[in-house]
Design a protein around this motif. Structure first.
Motif, PDB file in Angstrom:
ATOM      1  N   SER A 146      97.259 -51.949  30.381  1.00 16.71           N
ATOM      2  CA  SER A 146      98.142 -52.095  29.219  1.00 16.71           C
ATOM      3  C   SER A 146      97.296 -52.377  27.979  1.00 16.71           C
ATOM      4  CB  SER A 146      99.140 -53.238  29.438  1.00 16.71           C
ATOM      5  OG  SER A 146      98.475 -54.485  29.343  1.00 16.71           O
ATOM      6  N   GLU A 176      97.790 -54.614  25.812  1.00 19.09           N
ATOM      7  CA  GLU A 176      97.622 -56.075  25.708  1.00 19.09           C
ATOM      8  C   GLU A 176      96.434 -56.531  26.560  1.00 19.09           C
ATOM      9  OE1 GLU A 176     100.376 -54.471  26.505  1.00 19.09           O
ATOM     10  OE2 GLU A 176     101.583 -54.861  24.733  1.00 19.09           O
ATOM     11  N   SER A 189      93.059 -55.224  25.088  1.00 22.95           N
ATOM     12  CA  SER A 189      92.656 -55.965  23.883  1.00 22.95           C
ATOM     13  C   SER A 189      92.173 -57.361  24.250  1.00 22.95           C
ATOM     14  CB  SER A 189      93.838 -56.121  22.919  1.00 22.95           C
ATOM     15  OG  SER A 189      94.355 -54.876  22.592  1.00 22.95           O
ATOM     16  N   PHE A 190      92.907 -57.989  25.149  1.00 23.70           N
ATOM     17  CA  PHE A 190      92.543 -59.349  25.555  1.00 23.70           C
ATOM     18  C   PHE A 190      91.158 -59.353  26.215  1.00 23.70           C
ATOM     19  CE2 PHE A 190      92.935 -62.924  28.690  1.00 23.70           C
ATOM     20  CZ  PHE A 190      92.778 -63.928  27.750  1.00 23.70           C
ATOM     21  N   THR A 201      99.433 -57.540  32.711  1.00 26.26           N
ATOM     22  CA  THR A 201      99.719 -58.715  31.877  1.00 26.26           C
ATOM     23  C   THR A 201      98.496 -59.281  31.162  1.00 26.26           C
ATOM     24  OG1 THR A 201      99.275 -60.256  33.674  1.00 26.26           O
ATOM     25  CG2 THR A 201     101.529 -59.396  33.512  1.00 26.26           C
TER      26      THR A 201
END
Ligand code: WAQ
Ligand code: MG
Length: 265
Positions: A98, A100, A103-104, A130
């Protein structure tokens, strides 16, 4: 295949901070020479003199050894490391991570993924959906261990890599590590860049597109680096950790090596 293969492992540290490590699987007759090479690297090649070097030798059960192919290799030239990180994000999302989580992960490696922004000895395991970190020890992470090139194909693989301008041992070692990671249950993708301040090339690897080198993923001089393994949320972590750390894997075939291309946004 030689029925008496030995796993050799080395890790060097200074004041508790990981400096470098190496993994080999060699025939008994190669143990002394390979260990000497490893210790030489620990003493000379880590940028700082270590105060602890651990080497271990362990005989492998030949029946436990799994053979895998190396992934295909692509290289993307980029205008700068910021652009390289945008490309990494794009390749990770194409692999099924994902946005998210991608990027994390990049922010995490940029900040230093260990406690207080330090470099980890091993890799972060991350839920590909997640972005949740799943490794139990954020200083150690998960170390991929017990893997190498198969001895009979080593000369051919090394000369093909050298002919493509990829002759540095770093490349072969990262390729072997990625090959083992990609063969593990539940892996969606991997992202990596070195903690060596002078080495800015990193990669994204995934089972479909293989080992995708990105010429700059950090600024030269940056001491931070690391690895993130993105996993399917259904993955059983014990099984994955056990495979990555303990299952001996030999790489016995090279994938395709594509010439470098320039990536522009
Ligand atoms: N298992 C898990 N993580 C590891 C391992 C391992 N065996 N070895 C290193 N790491 C983690 C650890 O956090 C290090 O700080 C980080 O990866 C970087 O390790 O041009 O040289 O050995 O194609 O500095 C990739 C590009 C180079 C090569 C990667 O990594 C190319 C590199 P380094
Ligand atoms: Mg390093």
């Amino acid at each position: 295949m030689d029925s008496r293969l030995i796993s050799l492992r080395m890790r060097a540290s200074l004041c508790g901070h990981h400096l470098c490590g190496a993994e080999r699987i060699v025939a008994e007759g190669e143990v002394v020479a390979a260990t000497t090479t490893m210790v030489t690297r620990a003493m000379q090649g880590a940028g700082a003199l270590p105060d602890e070097v651990h080497c271990s030798l362990e005989r492998l059960d030949p029946a436990s050894i799994r053979l895998v192919s190396l992934p295909d290799v692509a290289t993307f030239e980029v205008s700068d490391w910021q652009s390289g990180r945008r490309l990494a994000k794009q390749l990770l999302t194409r692999a099924g991570v994902s946005l998210e989580a991608a990027s994390f992960a990049l922010d995490l490696l940029a900040a230093g993924p260990g406690p207080d922004g330090t470099v980890m000895r091993g890799a972060v395991i991350m839920n590909a959906r997640t972005g949740e970190r799943l490794e139990t020890d954020a200083g150690r992470g998960v170390r991929v261990s017990r893997m190498d090139l198969e001895a009979s194909v080593r000369p051919a693989i090394e000369s093909m890599l050298a002919a493509a301008g990829l002759g540095h041992h770093r490349v072969a070692e990262a390729l072997v590590l990625a090959a083992k990671v990609l063969s593990a249950p539940g892996i969606v993708a991997e992202v990596c860049w070195s903690d060596d301040p002078a080495y800015t090339t990193g990669y994204v690897a995934d089972p479909q597109y293989g080992y995708q080198r990105i010429a700059a993923l950090k600024e030269s001089g940056d001491l931070r680096g690391g690895r993130v393994f993105f996993v399917d949320p259904e993955t059983t972590l014990d099984t994955l950790g056990d495979y990555l750390e303990f299952r001996p894997v030999l790489c016995n075939a090279l994938g395709r090596i594509s010439p470098p291309t320039f990536w522009s946004e």
